[in-house]
Write a protein that holds these residues in place. Structure first.
Motif, mmCIF file in Angstrom:
data_model
loop_
_atom_site.group_PDB
_atom_site.id
_atom_site.type_symbol
_atom_site.label_atom_id
_atom_site.label_comp_id
_atom_site.label_asym_id
_atom_site.label_seq_id
_atom_site.Cartn_x
_atom_site.Cartn_y
_atom_site.Cartn_z
ATOM 1 N N UNK A 23 0.924 -1.215 -0.100
ATOM 2 C CA UNK A 23 -0.058 0.103 -0.086
ATOM 3 C C UNK A 23 0.718 1.306 -0.097
ATOM 4 N N UNK A 24 1.894 1.185 1.076
ATOM 5 C CA UNK A 24 2.685 2.664 0.964
ATOM 6 C C UNK A 24 3.444 2.917 -0.270
ATOM 7 N N UNK A 25 3.901 1.783 -0.821
ATOM 8 C CA UNK A 25 4.632 1.567 -2.095
ATOM 9 C C UNK A 25 3.818 2.226 -3.270
ATOM 10 N N UNK A 26 2.747 1.826 -3.304
ATOM 11 C CA UNK A 26 1.793 2.294 -4.368
ATOM 12 C C UNK A 26 1.157 3.584 -4.176
ATOM 13 N N UNK A 80 9.323 2.240 -4.268
ATOM 14 C CA UNK A 80 8.207 2.887 -4.673
ATOM 15 C C UNK A 80 7.896 2.534 -6.054
ATOM 16 N N UNK A 81 6.664 2.144 -6.495
ATOM 17 C CA UNK A 81 6.218 1.869 -7.661
ATOM 18 C C UNK A 81 4.594 2.017 -7.893
ATOM 19 N N UNK A 82 4.332 2.442 -8.961
ATOM 20 C CA UNK A 82 2.700 2.536 -9.455
ATOM 21 C C UNK A 82 2.359 1.690 -10.031
ATOM 22 N N UNK A 83 1.995 0.438 -9.398
ATOM 23 C CA UNK A 83 1.244 -0.758 -9.963
ATOM 24 C C UNK A 83 0.115 -0.899 -9.448
ATOM 25 N N UNK A 84 -0.931 -0.571 -10.290
ATOM 26 C CA UNK A 84 -2.442 -0.379 -9.646
ATOM 27 C C UNK A 84 -2.867 -1.648 -9.869
ATOM 28 N N UNK A 85 -2.253 -2.851 -10.646
ATOM 29 C CA UNK A 85 -2.975 -3.806 -10.572
ATOM 30 C C UNK A 85 -2.765 -4.519 -9.470
ATOM 31 N N UNK A 165 17.496 4.154 -16.814
ATOM 32 C CA UNK A 165 18.140 4.764 -15.702
ATOM 33 C C UNK A 165 17.757 4.070 -14.378
ATOM 34 N N UNK A 166 16.535 3.505 -14.278
ATOM 35 C CA UNK A 166 16.052 2.971 -12.927
ATOM 36 C C UNK A 166 16.742 1.654 -12.986
ATOM 37 N N UNK A 214 4.187 11.974 -9.238
ATOM 38 C CA UNK A 214 4.550 12.405 -7.776
ATOM 39 C C UNK A 214 3.270 12.408 -7.108
ATOM 40 N N UNK A 215 3.332 11.776 -5.843
ATOM 41 C CA UNK A 215 2.538 11.406 -5.130
ATOM 42 C C UNK A 215 1.762 12.831 -4.075
#
Length: 447
Positions: A23-26, A80-85, A165-166, A214-215
């Protein structure tokens, strides 16, 4: 405590911490993560747990009895990653575990499978989606089809380079600098060859693309719900990443001035497109971002509706001369209000719809306008433009959270949940889970 019972405690807390890490990483708020962790521990039979989250770490403390020393478990959030699945699957897993549909062992195995699984869509399609989102941004700002195509290709180059780069473990700040510089360099090239387009729109689209990661909403949500430590950390991260964008654009503008290339903002550029184009572009941007962050396919339709609705409200407010900050706040409030309801109806956390639906409201052109006024024209009015961009960002995040609060009374027992959870829930079970226990009946005294 018996050894078997001790192992059960360890396993339950470990499951809760791993769920909180996802949850936090998303980008979920601290209040959501805390309530979800407590829900998992309660469903596992652990009552009275205490949770402490400091953005990069989580701690769960449990005391089995008043005369027993408490034990504390800590887990670090290393990515940290935006993986909504993944976020959606974990959210559904928590609900099933809280409802007693799966055992703790099965939930732990399924969580391990979810966190180690790859993305649900091919990576090339996600890269293309980022390009489509940038193309929608140029249409939103009044660009033609040629500059839209250039923006699509530029965004693809930025995303591919940032992925490389990542993999090289380059910090996110430098990735923002590189991405913003690429967008500005493309604009300089278009200006140098006298292309019949508006080069500044490429930079604005690139800024919007980089701002999308950016969150800021999580930072505002944490501040509103009283988690000031994590709110400060998220705000600092947002400022640092935004500073990377400003540094990259500034570097490109400085090099352009050295070669006599003044990529300004034409008077027509800052005029918003007509209403149908605005609504369509907002829907395209929202859907493209949702797909790029691997949101479930069933979420794309409500995301498109929220993106179009937010763009519609923003345009109407601008035409009514309310100013960009208030127009953004009103549009964000509508998006937050609608996302809470439609998200649950399609089986995804409202956070997915909220974040994707708010993408068309990001202040990409305002940031570039302020930087050009400062560096290209030497005009201090650029500080006002950058201040306006900050105001738009805060209005966007606070409007989304206000919309979520306004949606609470619509739901049954919402006010009671508000008191328990200290704010609207964007992810996780709606109500705290408490395992039922049988109480011994009192014996009546006779005689």
């Amino acid at each position: 405590m018996e050894p078997d019972e001790q192992r059960e405690v360890y396993a339950t807390i470990d499951l809760a911490l791993r769920v909180g890490e996802v949850l936090l990483s998303s980008g979920a708020g601290t209040a959501d993560a805390t309530a979800t962790i407590l829900g998992v521990t309660a469903a596992g039979g652990l009552r009275g747990c205490e949770v402490d989250i400091t953005f990069t770490s989580m701690a769960v403390s449990y005391q089995a009895a008043p005369d027993v020393a408490p034990e504390t478990h800590i887990r670090l959030v290393r990515y940290r990653s935006q993986d909504f699945s993944r976020l959606t699957d974990v959210d559904q897993l928590v609900r099933r575990f809280a409802g007693g549909d799966v055992t703790r062992e099965d939930a732990s195995r399924e969580l391990a499978r979810l966190t180690s699984a790859g993305p649900p869509y091919p990576r090339w399609s996600a890269v293309l989606a980022w390009g489509v989102m940038a193309g929608g941004a140029t249409l939103l700002l009044g660009g033609g089809w040629l500059i839209t195509l250039v923006a699509v290709l530029t965004a693809i180059v930025i995303d591919v380079s940032n992925r490389w780069f990542n993999r090289q473990r380059l910090p996110a700040f430098y990735q923002q600098v590189a991405g913003a510089f690429v967008a500005t360099a493309v604009a300089l090239i278009l200006y140098a060859v006298h292309a019949p387009v508006k080069p500044s729109l490429v930079v604005a689209a690139g800024i919007i693309m980089l701002l999308a990661g950016i969150a800021l909403t999580g930072a505002v949500q944490d501040a509103i719900t009283g988690y000031y430590v994590t709110a400060a950390a998220r705000s600092l991260e947002a400022m640092l990443l935004t500073g990377g964008i400003i540094a990259g654009v500034s570097l490109g503008l400085a090099l352009g001035l050295k070669f006599g290339l003044h990529v300004g903002i034409e008077a027509e550029t800052i005029q918003l497109g007509n209403l149908p184009v605005m609504v369509f572009s907002g829907a395209v941007m929202a859907v493209a971002f949702a797909y790029a962050t691997y949101a479930p396919l069933r979420a794309l339709l409500p995301v498109a509706v929220m993106g179009a609705l937010g763009s519609l409200v923003f345009t109407l407010m601008i035409r009514a001369s309310f100013g960009p900050a208030w127009a953004t706040a009103a549009a964000a409030c509508v998006v937050g209000l609608g996302s809470y309801s439609v998200g649950r109806r399609v089986g995804v956390p409202p956070l997915v719809v909220v974040v994707a639906g708010s993408i068309p409201l990001l202040p990409g052109l305002t940031i570039y306008k302020g930087l050009y006024e400062l560096m290209g024209l030497g005009n201090l009015i650029g500080i006002v433009s950058l201040g306006t961009a900050v105001a738009i960002g805060v209005a966007l995040a606070s409007g989304l959270i206000l919309g979520e609060y306004l949606a609470q009374p619509i739901r049954r027992e919402a006010r009671r949940l508000e008191d328990r959870l200290a704010g609207p829930r964007l992810v996780g079970p709606r109500r705290p889970v408490r395992r039922r226990t049988t109480r011994p009946r009192r014996r009546r005294r006779t005689g």
